[in-house]
Design a protein around this motif. Structure first.
Motif, PDB file in Angstrom:
ATOM      1  N   VAL A   1       0.905  -1.191   0.052  1.00 32.01           N
ATOM      2  CA  VAL A   1       0.041   0.044   0.005  1.00 32.01           C
ATOM      3  C   VAL A   1       0.745   1.092   0.101  1.00 32.01           C
ATOM      4  O   VAL A   1       1.930   1.251   0.810  1.00 32.01           O
ATOM      5  N   LEU A   2       0.598   2.155  -0.806  1.00 28.82           N
ATOM      6  CA  LEU A   2       1.425   3.376  -0.909  1.00 28.82           C
ATOM      7  C   LEU A   2       0.429   4.637  -0.139  1.00 28.82           C
ATOM      8  O   LEU A   2      -0.547   4.699  -0.583  1.00 28.82           O
ATOM      9  N   VAL A   3       1.179   5.132   0.584  1.00 30.46           N
ATOM     10  CA  VAL A   3       0.361   6.174   1.475  1.00 30.46           C
ATOM     11  C   VAL A   3       0.922   7.562   1.338  1.00 30.46           C
ATOM     12  O   VAL A   3       2.123   7.521   1.163  1.00 30.46           O
ATOM     13  N   VAL A   4       0.333   8.356   0.707  1.00 32.81           N
ATOM     14  CA  VAL A   4       0.744   9.789   0.281  1.00 32.81           C
ATOM     15  C   VAL A   4       0.099  10.981   1.024  1.00 32.81           C
ATOM     16  O   VAL A   4      -1.178  11.023   0.972  1.00 32.81           O
ATOM     17  N   ASP A   5       0.761  11.755   1.681  1.00 30.30           N
ATOM     18  CA  ASP A   5       0.329  12.930   2.480  1.00 30.30           C
ATOM     19  C   ASP A   5       1.575  13.636   3.023  1.00 30.30           C
ATOM     20  O   ASP A   5       2.762  13.385   3.244  1.00 30.30           O
ATOM     21  N   ASP A   6       1.380  15.102   2.806  1.00 29.44           N
ATOM     22  CA  ASP A   6       2.400  15.901   3.012  1.00 29.44           C
ATOM     23  C   ASP A   6       2.666  16.014   4.750  1.00 29.44           C
ATOM     24  O   ASP A   6       3.498  16.538   5.114  1.00 29.44           O
ATOM     25  N   ASP A   7       1.531  15.592   5.390  1.00 29.15           N
ATOM     26  CA  ASP A   7       1.741  15.902   6.825  1.00 29.15           C
ATOM     27  C   ASP A   7       2.290  14.630   7.548  1.00 29.15           C
ATOM     28  O   ASP A   7       1.638  13.432   7.638  1.00 29.15           O
ATOM     29  N   PRO A   8       3.445  14.801   8.148  1.00 28.40           N
ATOM     30  CA  PRO A   8       3.929  13.501   8.671  1.00 28.40           C
ATOM     31  C   PRO A   8       3.533  13.025   9.868  1.00 28.40           C
ATOM     32  O   PRO A   8       3.197  11.616   9.740  1.00 28.40           O
ATOM     33  N   LEU A   9       2.777  13.715  10.545  1.00 24.14           N
ATOM     34  CA  LEU A   9       1.726  13.099  11.456  1.00 24.14           C
ATOM     35  C   LEU A   9       0.732  12.047  10.794  1.00 24.14           C
ATOM     36  O   LEU A   9       0.205  11.077  11.504  1.00 24.14           O
ATOM     37  N   GLN A  10       0.062  12.770   9.954  1.00 28.36           N
ATOM     38  CA  GLN A  10      -1.156  11.935   9.104  1.00 28.36           C
ATOM     39  C   GLN A  10      -0.713  10.907   8.797  1.00 28.36           C
ATOM     40  O   GLN A  10      -0.971   9.630   8.556  1.00 28.36           O
ATOM     41  N   ARG A  11       0.766  10.791   7.952  1.00 25.85           N
ATOM     42  CA  ARG A  11       1.481   9.496   7.576  1.00 25.85           C
ATOM     43  C   ARG A  11       1.571   8.464   8.460  1.00 25.85           C
ATOM     44  O   ARG A  11       1.082   7.319   8.380  1.00 25.85           O
TER      45      ARG A  11
END
Ligand SMILES: [Fe+2]
Ligand SMILES: [Fe+2]
Length: 332
Positions: free
Chosen positions: A19-29
């Motif tokens: 699964v590839l998780v894409v988010d600019d917010d490190p906490l959200q990732r």
């Protein structure tokens, strides 16, 4: 078909689902990675769409979960890129409830699913699991289709005259079927059916496959079995009921002289494949026969129509297809 042949590879059957998780917010990732942990997946992370695309060199993931608003490249653009690479790759967009416009654009970009922020982690897990299961099934079906095609190519490769026969027949028959106004789903069945129409020749001994001439009674008996053998090979496929007519009836002739069933009525699209099959045989030649040009082959097909063996409509559509694709000069 046509997928997985470029530089982007699908993970092998034994690979852990990715699964590839894409988010600019490190906490959200971090939250996403932790939430997916219990599923036992390999989770990869990217900070924006561009980083996600850069990771694809190692192979496509099986599911992508992406934020929408990110610097460099956002989730909508990423979705468009991913769908261009593989229209069936599941993409889940993370949106806020009020972002109706974004959702509409997401649907346009080809997103498969949406999850609202703040995230319900149990829902996230279930959605990802569901997409992974469907993806796994689809990959197995594609592998099966590829394996069958490899089988057909292996049969064809045993004889220089038949190399590429299935692909050429599929192409010619598609042109004719388009002229006949076939729908997209019918065209897809016809394409696969035409590619596989001679798969039953797998059991034929080399001399017969190469067109030993004249044929003995026994050789002729074996040849007449190949549509039935082909039908047996395809029976495990889900698409079998739709592919069966092409494989079983491509040697039927409208005067009842064909095999294996001696039919006098054959579906028009199956006749289109028969016409394409004969045309390719005539224009590729055989060990004992010089190949005909397009005009000569068409004249032979028209003689078959006059003899009541081939459908006039199918041959007419076939001729239009050849003209349209410039394999035939106007006036012939
Ligand atoms: Fe055949
Ligand atoms: Fe054939």
């Amino acid at each position: 078909m046509g997928r997985g042949e470029g530089s982007v590879k699908s993970p092998g059957a034994s690979a852990m689902p990715r699964v590839l998780v894409v988010d600019d917010d490190p906490l959200q990732r971090l939250l996403l990675v932790r939430a997916l942990g219990p599923l036992g997946l390999e989770v990869r992370e990217a900070r924006n769409g561009q980083e996600a695309l850069d990771l694809l060199g190692d192979g496509l993931p099986q599911v992508v979960v992406t934020d929408v608003h990110m610097p460099v490249m956002g989730g909508l653009e990423l979705t468009r890129h991913l769908k261009a690479l593989d229209p069936l790759l599941p993409v889940i967009l993370l949106t806020a409830d009020r972002e109706r416009e974004v959702r509409l654009k997401g649907i346009e970009a080809g997103a498969d699913d949406f999850l609202n922020r703040p995230l319900d982690l149990a829902e996230l897990r279930l959605r990802v699991k569901g997409h992974l299961e469907r993806r796994g099934l689809q990959e197995r079906l594609e592998d099966l289709e590829r394996a069958l095609l490899a089988l057909v190519r292996a049969v064809e490769a045993r004889d220089a005259y038949t190399a590429g026969h299935g692909e050429r027949v599929a192409q010619y028959a598609l042109w004719a079927a388009e002229e006949l106004g076939a729908k997209a789903a019918e065209l897809e069945d016809l394409r696969v059916g035409a590619l596989l129409h001679d798969v039953g020749k797998i059991g034929l001994p080399d001399p017969i496959l190469r067109g030993a001439h004249p044929l003995t009674e026994e050789a002729w008996r074996l040849i007449r079995q190949h549509p039935v053998k082909g039908e047996e090979i395809l029976r495990p496929l889900r698409a079998y009921p739709r592919l069966r007519p092409y494989v079983r009836w491509h040697h039927e002739r409208l005067d009842g002289s064909g095999y294996p069933d001696g039919l006098t009525e054959v579906p028009l699209l199956v006749q289109a494949v028969s016409v394409a099959d004969i045309y390719d045989a005539l224009t590729s030649g055989r060990a004992y026969l010089a190949p005909l040009g397009p005009e000569g082959a068409l004249a032979a097909l028209e003689a078959e129509v006059r003899g009541g063996r081939l459908s006039r409509e199918a041959v007419r559509a076939f001729r239009s297809g050849l003209l349209r694709h410039r394999l035939l000069r106007p006036g012939h």
